[in-house]
Design a protein around this motif. Structure first.
Motif, PDB file in Angstrom:
ATOM      1  N   GLU A  62      31.205  53.890  33.956  1.00 50.36           N
ATOM      2  CA  GLU A  62      32.166  54.401  32.979  1.00 50.36           C
ATOM      3  C   GLU A  62      32.778  53.257  32.183  1.00 50.36           C
ATOM      4  O   GLU A  62      33.027  52.183  32.737  1.00 50.36           O
ATOM      5  N   GLU A  67      38.532  49.550  30.732  1.00 49.63           N
ATOM      6  CA  GLU A  67      37.835  48.976  31.884  1.00 49.63           C
ATOM      7  C   GLU A  67      36.380  49.413  31.906  1.00 49.63           C
ATOM      8  O   GLU A  67      36.052  50.515  31.476  1.00 49.63           O
ATOM      9  N   ARG A  69      33.753  50.370  34.654  1.00 52.62           N
ATOM     10  CA  ARG A  69      33.734  50.785  36.061  1.00 52.62           C
ATOM     11  C   ARG A  69      32.298  51.107  36.450  1.00 52.62           C
ATOM     12  O   ARG A  69      31.648  51.930  35.812  1.00 52.62           O
ATOM     13  N   ARG A  74      35.518  47.361  39.199  1.00 52.03           N
ATOM     14  CA  ARG A  74      36.179  47.528  37.896  1.00 52.03           C
ATOM     15  C   ARG A  74      36.465  46.162  37.306  1.00 52.03           C
ATOM     16  O   ARG A  74      36.801  45.234  38.035  1.00 52.03           O
TER      17      ARG A  74
END
Length: 149
Positions: A62, A67, A69, A74
């Motif tokens: 993601e 961020e 991830r 992260r």
């Protein structure tokens, strides 16, 4: 706000191979003397549980809220640098002999493209992340867009 999301589900071949677990479980349960339906029930339950674990535990990539991830890891997108998309022989080399042992890696054998993301934080011992993705250009674009925000 999520700008990119991908679940690294296993390939169809892996899912089909797990189906071979059913006859193996049935053959193990059969000689134990349970009622006639027990081997079939055991085969279905064990195979369904294995498939659920296989698909449920797959990592998610993601780009969200500034961020990147990947699985449990992260990193702020501001600490990422150059992004390189690799395919075919280049990807195989990056995953094998060209891999730095300090790199953070998440790759799947059924997914050929990998994205090599440089880490620019001087305090981070990890030089880069190497990530399998079916959509490398889209992920690289999401990282670039998140960096400019």
């Amino acid at each position: 706000m999520t700008t990119f999301r991908e679940r690294l589900v296993p390939g169809v071949g892996t899912a089909l191979a797990l189906i071979l677990l059913a006859p193996a479980v049935a053959l193990v349960v059969l000689p134990l003397g349970f009622p006639a339906a027990a081997p079939l029930v055991a085969a279905v339950v064990v195979t369904a549980a294995a498939e659920a674990l296989l698909f449920g535990l797959t990592p998610v990539i993601e780009v969200r809220d500034g961020e990147l991830r990947v699985g449990a890891a992260r990193i702020p997108v501001g600490q990422t640098g150059e992004v390189e998309s690799l395919r075919g022989p280049e990807a195989r080399h990056a995953r094998g002999p060209g891999l730095d042992a300090r790199a953070y890696t998440v790759f799947r054998p059924s997914i050929d493209p990998v994205l090599k993301i440089e880490i620019t934080d001087p305090d981070d011992p990890v030089p880069y992340w190497l990530i399998s993705t079916r959509r490398p250009d889209e992920l690289a674009g999401a990282l670039a867009a998140a960096r400019t925000r």
